[in-house]
Enzyme design. Structure first.
Site, PDB file in Angstrom:
ATOM      1  N   ALA A   1       0.826  -1.206   0.000  1.00 61.31           N
ATOM      2  CA  ALA A   1       0.000   0.000   0.000  1.00 61.31           C
ATOM      3  C   ALA A   1       0.863   1.261   0.000  1.00 61.31           C
ATOM      4  O   ALA A   1       2.006   1.259   0.458  1.00 61.31           O
ATOM      5  CB  ALA A   1      -0.916   0.003   1.222  1.00 61.31           C
TER       6      ALA A   1
ATOM      7  N   PHE B   1       2.804  -1.670   3.964  1.00 60.45           N
ATOM      8  CA  PHE B   1       3.048  -0.487   3.161  1.00 60.45           C
ATOM      9  C   PHE B   1       4.311  -0.642   2.314  1.00 60.45           C
ATOM     10  O   PHE B   1       5.342  -1.143   2.778  1.00 60.45           O
ATOM     11  CB  PHE B   1       3.159   0.765   4.045  1.00 60.45           C
ATOM     12  CG  PHE B   1       1.816   1.329   4.428  1.00 60.45           C
ATOM     13  CD1 PHE B   1       1.184   2.263   3.629  1.00 60.45           C
ATOM     14  CD2 PHE B   1       1.175   0.894   5.580  1.00 60.45           C
ATOM     15  CE1 PHE B   1      -0.058   2.779   3.971  1.00 60.45           C
ATOM     16  CE2 PHE B   1      -0.075   1.392   5.928  1.00 60.45           C
ATOM     17  CZ  PHE B   1      -0.694   2.338   5.123  1.00 60.45           C
ATOM     18  N   CYS B   2       4.202  -0.206   1.080  1.00 58.24           N
ATOM     19  CA  CYS B   2       5.293  -0.316   0.119  1.00 58.24           C
ATOM     20  C   CYS B   2       6.558   0.386   0.600  1.00 58.24           C
ATOM     21  O   CYS B   2       7.675  -0.019   0.270  1.00 58.24           O
ATOM     22  CB  CYS B   2       4.845   0.279  -1.215  1.00 58.24           C
ATOM     23  SG  CYS B   2       6.102   0.292  -2.513  1.00 58.24           S
ATOM     24  N   THR B   3       6.365   1.449   1.378  1.00 51.91           N
ATOM     25  CA  THR B   3       7.506   2.254   1.814  1.00 51.91           C
ATOM     26  C   THR B   3       8.453   1.470   2.713  1.00 51.91           C
ATOM     27  O   THR B   3       9.616   1.836   2.861  1.00 51.91           O
ATOM     28  CB  THR B   3       6.989   3.489   2.564  1.00 51.91           C
ATOM     29  OG1 THR B   3       6.025   3.083   3.540  1.00 51.91           O
ATOM     30  CG2 THR B   3       6.340   4.462   1.588  1.00 51.91           C
TER      31      THR B   3
ATOM     32  N   LYS C   1      14.802   4.974   1.142  1.00 52.91           N
ATOM     33  CA  LYS C   1      13.946   4.956  -0.036  1.00 52.91           C
ATOM     34  C   LYS C   1      13.269   6.308  -0.245  1.00 52.91           C
ATOM     35  O   LYS C   1      12.640   6.847   0.666  1.00 52.91           O
ATOM     36  CB  LYS C   1      12.885   3.865   0.127  1.00 52.91           C
ATOM     37  CG  LYS C   1      11.977   3.666  -1.086  1.00 52.91           C
ATOM     38  CD  LYS C   1      11.111   2.434  -0.858  1.00 52.91           C
ATOM     39  CE  LYS C   1      10.238   2.124  -2.038  1.00 52.91           C
ATOM     40  NZ  LYS C   1       9.507   0.843  -1.862  1.00 52.91           N
TER      41      LYS C   1
END
Length: 252
Positions: free
Chosen positions: A83, A145-147, A161
């Site tokens: 996400a 979460f993608c982060t 990132k």
């Protein structure tokens, strides 16, 4: 690829369903006639701020009602991954026929080529960034979460990132889209933002223009501003209904 002329689309802030609908429309129209399709680079923003979840994620793991009470949108992407909370950011998408990159699907080639332009554009802004280039030992593909996830194709600064992206392929066309935070956001404060990295305010237009220069300088492509074709706009309106539906957002 040095003689390519790409279409450049710049959109005003739109809802999550509309943004995802446009990306899918660009993919599907190009897939219908790949021989006539030119590569497309699109820049867009989100209004209201929204959570987009990956294609394969379970919506039930998210506090949907809480997000709704805060005024945030919620949408499922066509691409995979974790996400993302889209707050104050520049989002990009890229659509191109497979033959643009040699005729066979090659995720590495597409990620790495686009990162050339993105990295150069960010460096023109003064950001010290590079493609991660190798798997981080702390990789976590199951993170919500993608982060928190890492990929060799992330754009990072000192290992943190800054920019992540994801792809969706048909047999004939590729879609890649990614996010670049302008400012820190309240749901994922751990995410590095460009303002934090540069120590100054940066707006959408400055970022977009710098990244366009990066593609021109580093990738040797020309960017021709334009708008959606009538067929792309028609399909985007149709796909918007899908992305607004609970059937899509809460699919299993």
């Amino acid at each position: 690829m040095n003689d390519l002329v790409w279409r450049l689309l710049i959109d005003a802030p739109q809802s999550g369903p509309k943004n995802m609908a446009v990306d899918e429309a660009l993919l599907r129209v190009a897939d219908e006639k790949p021989d006539a399709a030119r590569p497309i680079l699109r820049f867009y923003q989100w209004c209201p701020s929204a959570i987009s979840i990956g294609y394969g994620q379970q919506a039930e793991q998210f506090d949907y009602e809480s997000y709704k009470e805060k005024g945030y949108g919620f949408v499922r992407r066509l691409t995979g991954g974790g996400a993302i909370f889209h707050h104050r950011e520049l989002t990009f998408s890229f659509v191109a026929p497979v033959f643009t990159f040699g005729g066979t699907p090659d995720t590495d080639k597409v990620y790495s080529f686009l990162n050339l332009g993105l990295v150069e554009g960010l460096r023109l802004l003064g950001a010290d960034v590079q493609q991660r280039g190798c798997e981080d030992a702390s990789r976590n593909d199951s993170a919500t979460f993608c982060t928190v996830r890492t990929s060799p194709y992330d754009i990072v600064s000192s290992g943190r990132k800054l920019l992540g992206s994801a792809q969706r392929w048909t047999k004939r066309v590729v879609l890649e889209h990614g996010f670049l935070p302008i400012e820190n956001n309240p749901l994922t404060p751990e995410v590095l933002s460009l303002r934090q990295l540069l120590g100054r305010e940066v707006d959408f237009t400055e970022m977009m223009e710098s990244i366009c220069k990066g593609f021109r300088f580093e990738c040797g492509v020309e960017l021709e501003p334009g708008t959606l074709s009538s067929e792309e706009a028609k399909q985007a309106d149709e796909f918007k209904l899908k992305y607004e539906s609970d059937e899509w957002s809460f699919r299993r």
